[in-house]
Design a protein around this motif. Structure first.
Motif, PDB file in Angstrom:
ATOM      1  N   ASP A   1      -6.891   7.679   2.163  1.00 39.33           N
ATOM      2  CA  ASP A   1      -7.419   6.963   1.002  1.00 39.33           C
ATOM      3  C   ASP A   1      -6.761   5.598   0.793  1.00 39.33           C
ATOM      4  OD1 ASP A   1      -4.935   7.787   0.131  1.00 39.33           O
ATOM      5  OD2 ASP A   1      -5.661   8.922  -1.595  1.00 39.33           O
ATOM      6  N   LYS A   2      -5.783   5.247   1.627  1.00 40.29           N
ATOM      7  CA  LYS A   2      -5.135   3.943   1.530  1.00 40.29           C
ATOM      8  C   LYS A   2      -5.625   2.954   2.590  1.00 40.29           C
ATOM      9  CE  LYS A   2      -0.778   5.646  -0.468  1.00 40.29           C
ATOM     10  NZ  LYS A   2       0.694   5.662  -0.314  1.00 40.29           N
TER      11      LYS A   2
ATOM     12  N   VAL B   1       0.816  -1.211   0.000  1.00 39.07           N
ATOM     13  CA  VAL B   1       0.000   0.000   0.000  1.00 39.07           C
ATOM     14  C   VAL B   1       0.853   1.266   0.000  1.00 39.07           C
ATOM     15  CG1 VAL B   1      -1.719   1.288   1.320  1.00 39.07           C
ATOM     16  CG2 VAL B   1      -1.917  -1.197   1.098  1.00 39.07           C
TER      17      VAL B   1
ATOM     18  N   GLU C   1      -7.628  -0.289   1.349  1.00 41.53           N
ATOM     19  CA  GLU C   1      -6.780  -1.296   0.706  1.00 41.53           C
ATOM     20  C   GLU C   1      -5.938  -2.031   1.751  1.00 41.53           C
ATOM     21  OE1 GLU C   1      -3.381  -1.755  -2.807  1.00 41.53           O
ATOM     22  OE2 GLU C   1      -4.116   0.238  -2.249  1.00 41.53           O
ATOM     23  N   PHE C   2      -5.405  -1.293   2.706  1.00 38.57           N
ATOM     24  CA  PHE C   2      -4.606  -1.905   3.760  1.00 38.57           C
ATOM     25  C   PHE C   2      -5.443  -2.913   4.552  1.00 38.57           C
ATOM     26  CE2 PHE C   2      -2.343  -2.449   7.659  1.00 38.57           C
ATOM     27  CZ  PHE C   2      -1.006  -2.188   7.389  1.00 38.57           C
TER      28      PHE C   2
ATOM     29  N   VAL D   1       3.122   3.411   3.140  1.00 35.03           N
ATOM     30  CA  VAL D   1       2.733   4.106   4.363  1.00 35.03           C
ATOM     31  C   VAL D   1       3.768   5.182   4.695  1.00 35.03           C
ATOM     32  CG1 VAL D   1       1.582   2.020   5.201  1.00 35.03           C
ATOM     33  CG2 VAL D   1       3.925   2.511   5.932  1.00 35.03           C
TER      34      VAL D   1
ATOM     35  N   LEU E   1      -0.737   6.366   7.630  1.00 32.96           N
ATOM     36  CA  LEU E   1      -0.862   6.391   6.178  1.00 32.96           C
ATOM     37  C   LEU E   1      -1.938   7.372   5.743  1.00 32.96           C
ATOM     38  CD1 LEU E   1      -2.643   3.042   5.122  1.00 32.96           C
ATOM     39  CD2 LEU E   1      -2.869   4.157   7.338  1.00 32.96           C
ATOM     40  N   GLN E   2      -1.963   7.653   4.447  1.00 33.28           N
ATOM     41  CA  GLN E   2      -2.980   8.544   3.914  1.00 33.28           C
ATOM     42  C   GLN E   2      -4.358   7.879   4.042  1.00 33.28           C
ATOM     43  OE1 GLN E   2      -2.418  11.657   2.999  1.00 33.28           O
ATOM     44  NE2 GLN E   2      -0.237  11.387   3.471  1.00 33.28           N
TER      45      GLN E   2
END
Length: 296
Positions: free
Chosen positions: A251-252, A182, A255-256, A184, A248-249
């Motif tokens: 928007d991630k 992803v 997915e993470f 980070v 992390l951002q």
């Protein structure tokens, strides 16, 4: 410690040594290996080269215990295609067990505890509560047993202890794989300094405030911690082989968490980072929510 060998290879090394937390030698060995490897995974290294064992024990301790600890360590390492490759054994007045773990990664994949940015989401991959759960494990075996059972059911305490063992013997490698996939900003494992202690380290190194809004804890340990006087409700109880704090951002995040779900592992969004009010620091938000949970 990270050493950049060249533009393709970085070595990550970690040393962890502590007193026993469990009476079963094999389980204790697994905990030792998990604790030692977790710091390597926290830096984004997914390849584990080896684990060197450090064993200190008194002369009157049965050597079969040492053999059991070493077997537990080695069995844990086999899941990574690695093993215990050597180490050091000494005589010591009290038993201490530890490991020196060596990992390898591409330099671009290394994740540091610095690098968090304002507006990051914060994830936690294991619930807290190891300290009170394992304190009850000890107290049930000595003169404190009666006082403990006046407040708590033994079956409930055993469930907390079993959950704590699962937490302490489950590798964080999947977290490192998710970080690599992803991308980070920063990460750290959560161990002896507790949630706030480790979050504060990220805050100070990154120049951000860390605000914790939700805290997952092993079911039952919040009340147990209050009984013992442990500061779990302040985010300050010690953990062993705990989960990872990942920054992390936003928007991630999905997915993470999907990577974690594919491995049947939980992952909680517990807070955010923001521009510092003054000196960068970590804190619990007003009205922080504690979520009692199990662990696979």
């Amino acid at each position: 410690m990270v050493r950049i060998i060249n533009d393709q290879v970085a070595l990550v090394e970690n040393v962890d040594i502590f007193t026993p937390i469990h009476d079963d030698p094999h389980i204790q060995g697994e905990i030792v290996a998990c604790n030692a490897t977790n710091d390597v995974f926290a830096m984004g290294a997914t390849g584990i080269v080896s684990l060197q064992a450090f064993i200190g024990y008194p002369e009157d301790m049965d050597e079969e215990i040492v053999v059991g600890v070493l077997k537990g360590m080695n069995d844990f390492m086999m899941q990574f295609g690695s093993r215990v490759t050597g180490g050091q054994t000494i005589r010591n007045p009290i038993p201490v067990f530890g490991g020196i773990c060596l990992g390898v990664a591409h330099p671009d994949d290394i994740v540091y505890s610095r690098g968090a940015q304002p507006g990051n989401a914060i994830l936690l991959t294991k619930p807290l509560g190891i300290q009170p759960a394992m304190r009850s494990y000890r107290d049930l075996q000595d003169e404190k047993r009666e006082a403990l059972l006046e407040r708590f059911q033994e079956s409930e305490l055993r469930t907390m202890q079993e959950t704590a063992v699962r937490v302490m013997t489950h590798s964080n490698r999947v977290v490192a794989l998710a970080m690599k996939r992803v991308g980070v900003n920063a990460a750290t494992d959560v161990t002896g300094f507790g949630l706030i202690g480790h979050a504060d380290n990220v805050a100070s190194q990154s120049g951000v405030d860390v605000v914790i809004e939700e805290v997952p804890v092993i079911r039952g340990t919040l009340e147990l911690a209050k009984f013992f006087g442990h500061r779990l409700d302040q985010g300050l109880a010690a953990e062993t082989a705990g989960g990872m704090l990942v920054f992390l951002q936003p928007d991630k995040v999905e997915e993470f968490q999907e990577v974690m779900r594919l491995h049947d592992l939980p992952c909680w969004t517990i807070g955010r980072t923001e521009k510092p009010r003054a000196t960068p620091a970590a804190r619990l938000a007003e009205g922080v929510k504690f979520v009692e949970t199990a662990f696979p």
